[in-house]
Structures are given as structure tokens and as C-alpha cells.
Design an enzyme around this catalytic site. Sequence first.
Site, PDB file in Angstrom:
ATOM      1  N   PHE A  96     -12.429 -28.124   8.651  1.00 43.72           N
ATOM      2  CA  PHE A  96     -12.162 -29.274   9.423  1.00 43.72           C
ATOM      3  C   PHE A  96     -12.607 -30.576   8.338  1.00 43.72           C
ATOM      4  O   PHE A  96     -13.262 -30.509   7.277  1.00 43.72           O
ATOM      5  CB  PHE A  96     -13.768 -29.284  10.268  1.00 43.72           C
ATOM      6  CG  PHE A  96     -13.692 -28.374  11.130  1.00 43.72           C
ATOM      7  CD1 PHE A  96     -13.260 -28.480  12.528  1.00 43.72           C
ATOM      8  CD2 PHE A  96     -14.517 -27.133  10.970  1.00 43.72           C
ATOM      9  CE1 PHE A  96     -13.394 -27.636  13.415  1.00 43.72           C
ATOM     10  CE2 PHE A  96     -14.504 -26.269  11.784  1.00 43.72           C
ATOM     11  CZ  PHE A  96     -13.929 -26.660  13.427  1.00 43.72           C
ATOM     12  N   ASP A  97     -11.735 -31.607   8.409  1.00 45.03           N
ATOM     13  CA  ASP A  97     -12.009 -32.891   7.702  1.00 45.03           C
ATOM     14  C   ASP A  97     -13.048 -33.443   8.751  1.00 45.03           C
ATOM     15  O   ASP A  97     -13.585 -33.082   9.656  1.00 45.03           O
ATOM     16  CB  ASP A  97     -10.807 -33.922   8.342  1.00 45.03           C
ATOM     17  CG  ASP A  97     -10.800 -35.051   7.872  1.00 45.03           C
ATOM     18  OD1 ASP A  97     -11.590 -35.430   6.694  1.00 45.03           O
ATOM     19  OD2 ASP A  97     -10.270 -36.249   8.362  1.00 45.03           O
ATOM     20  N   GLY A  98     -13.673 -34.435   8.179  1.00 44.28           N
ATOM     21  CA  GLY A  98     -15.037 -34.852   9.042  1.00 44.28           C
ATOM     22  C   GLY A  98     -14.713 -36.204   9.652  1.00 44.28           C
ATOM     23  O   GLY A  98     -14.673 -35.881  10.998  1.00 44.28           O
ATOM     24  N   PHE A 107      -8.028 -28.663  10.064  1.00 45.21           N
ATOM     25  CA  PHE A 107      -7.733 -29.850  11.152  1.00 45.21           C
ATOM     26  C   PHE A 107      -7.839 -31.182  10.242  1.00 45.21           C
ATOM     27  O   PHE A 107      -9.118 -31.195   9.515  1.00 45.21           O
ATOM     28  CB  PHE A 107      -8.732 -29.552  12.252  1.00 45.21           C
ATOM     29  CG  PHE A 107      -8.698 -28.419  13.215  1.00 45.21           C
ATOM     30  CD1 PHE A 107      -7.772 -28.557  14.086  1.00 45.21           C
ATOM     31  CD2 PHE A 107      -9.553 -27.429  12.840  1.00 45.21           C
ATOM     32  CE1 PHE A 107      -7.572 -27.388  15.024  1.00 45.21           C
ATOM     33  CE2 PHE A 107      -9.396 -26.382  14.003  1.00 45.21           C
ATOM     34  CZ  PHE A 107      -8.472 -26.110  14.864  1.00 45.21           C
TER      35      PHE A 107
END
Length: 365
Positions: free
Chosen positions: A207-209, A324
Site C-alpha cells: 500500500f501507498d500511504g 495500491f
Amino acid sequence: MEPGEPREPREPGPGAETAAAPRWEEAKTFYDNLAPKKKPKSPKPQNAVTIAVSSRALFRMDEEQRIYAEQGVEEYVRYQLQHENEPFSPGPAFPFVKALEAVNTRLRELYPDSDDVFDIVLVTNNHAQVGVRLINSINHYDLFIERFCMTGGNSPICYLKAYHTNLYLSADAEKVQEAIDEGIAAATIFSPNRDVAVSQSQLRVAFDGDAVLFSDESERIVKAHGLDRFFEHEKAHENKPLAQGPLKGFLEALGRLQKKFYSKGLRLECPIRTYLVTARSAASSGARALKTLRSWGLETDEALFLAGAPKGPLLEKIRPHIFFDDQMFHVAGAQEMGTVAAHVPYGVAQASRRTAPAKQAPPAQ
């Protein structure tokens, strides 16, 4: 012994019992293989982690889409009927779905009566006439997908909440945006530019943040005031959790399933592994991201702070089943390095986002 007198039964000689055992096991295996395999029961949707996947995300349908675009829906349906015994080739979401099923197998071994597993739903705006080919393809690859939603040209988004959807993956960016606007975790999935082998036994999700797990609060400050102001803001608000982003609930669901393995003493052998891969720098803005996850009672197994460096090379090492990100720049970089990447159309970055290359943007779901 007199003639005609019945013989005393003989005791089996040494080794007779052990010699018979392999023959019995061999016969049992033979007949077990003849019997149809019993599929697991479908879980109750309200208890499961529901992943809705479009047909174009799960399978490659390029030729079918060309016919639809050039010759119309009637010829498209006719072609599908003529080829319904030919399985589709795997699409970008296929390895992800296979990994979900591998996790389910382990969960059912540990918790035979639990509904707390992944439930995969095929969601498509295809006509129901195409359903036989989709069913044949699913059976060909031995996938366990029992729930279908086929809407005959209408948008399927209105059904997602009724299916208790935790994540929706599609090749249609418009449908994904519609789902995000409805408050459903969703992403447009893209095929990698080259094939890279992924784990067959461990689901890996990266995941991106900001604007993915977290809100786009910090990105708005960068856009409006620049990086220096962003660093000042993050330092001043280090102990204030960020608001949640669109995929926070999906990470939460993954964490819930991870804890089922932890409770059996399998933390190090857990078949689910999560990654935070962010452009934030650790020293100046990383603490707020980690403290936000902690405040939610969540964590990722690994956290990679890249301080603006490209994400593709790190993702090549991780080899996630899916990554993502809210920015197409990072999605394209991941694709180049062989990663299946998914674009989350959420937050301030969407106002000026780059579109995907024409060959990567499917015309329909």
C-alpha cells in the site's frame, strides 16, 4: 488330521499386515481420486472478507472487447457463445485471486467451521449469456468463485454494498471512480509490462500511504505550500492521527485474518504479509504515518520510506500480488518493474493525474 476335517485357521506370517497396508492405501487413494472433490461451503457474506473482481480484471478479454467496440453487442454475445468452451487467459487480478484462495485453504485447515475467510465475487456488466464461458473458465482454473453479479450492460456498482464488498477491483476506471464516490474501497488494476514470478504460498499486498491508507490531508499541503511547509506541518501534528483513506478498511480486514494465524503461533509462518511503501521520508514525516496506524490498532509487516525515490525497484524485490497507489506515476513505475499495480482514484492528486498509456487502459469492464 483326518480327511475332510476342517483346517485350523493359520496365523498371518510376519510382515503380512505391513504388506497389506500399502495395498489398502493404494486402493483407497485410487477410489478417492475417482470421487468428485467436495468444494468448501460459501461463507456468510457478512462474516467474510469480500473481494469483488470484474471479469476483465480476472481474465484477459482483449479480442472480445475489440469485437464489442467494432461490431457491437450482438456480435460480441454471439462470439462469446461460439467460444464458450474456450477458457479465457488469466488477467492481472488472477495471481491475487489465487493467493487469496491459498490463504483460505490454510484458514479452513485451522478453523474448519469459520466464515472468516476471503469470499470472491465476480462482478461484471456483461450479459448473462456470457456467464457460461466465465463459469467454464473459472472451473478450468479450479477457482472457487460461487457468487456472480452480471448486470447486462448496467453498472454493477449499486450492488457492491449488498455483497458486503471490502474491495472492488476492475479494469474500468469509470466504474472504480463510481465505487470510490460511494465510499467503497476500489482500484483500477493494470497488467505489468513483464512477467515476474510471485509467491504461491504467501499473499503479499503493498500500500501507498497518503490518499490510500490515509486521507489526502498531507498531500494537499504539499500541493498548496510545498515540501518545507509539509515537513513543518507533519512535525507539529506528529501525534495527531491522520484521517482514514479509502483502503484503510481493507488493511484492517487483512490484519484481522493475520491475527487468526498469530493466535495459532504462526506469526512467522503467516501466509499474509503487508507492506507500506511510501514516498515520505522516515526522519521528517514517517513517525506520523506509523503513529496513525498504531492509533487504529493496525500495522504493516514492513514499512519502506523512500523519501521521494522511485517505488518500482523496491516493489520488484517485494514481488507483491498487488500494489495500491493514488498516483499514476507510481503505478506506471511499478508496471515497468513487473508489478501488478492498482490505481486508487482518491484525493487531490486526481485533479492533475496522468492517464495510463492507451495500451494499458481497457475500454470497458
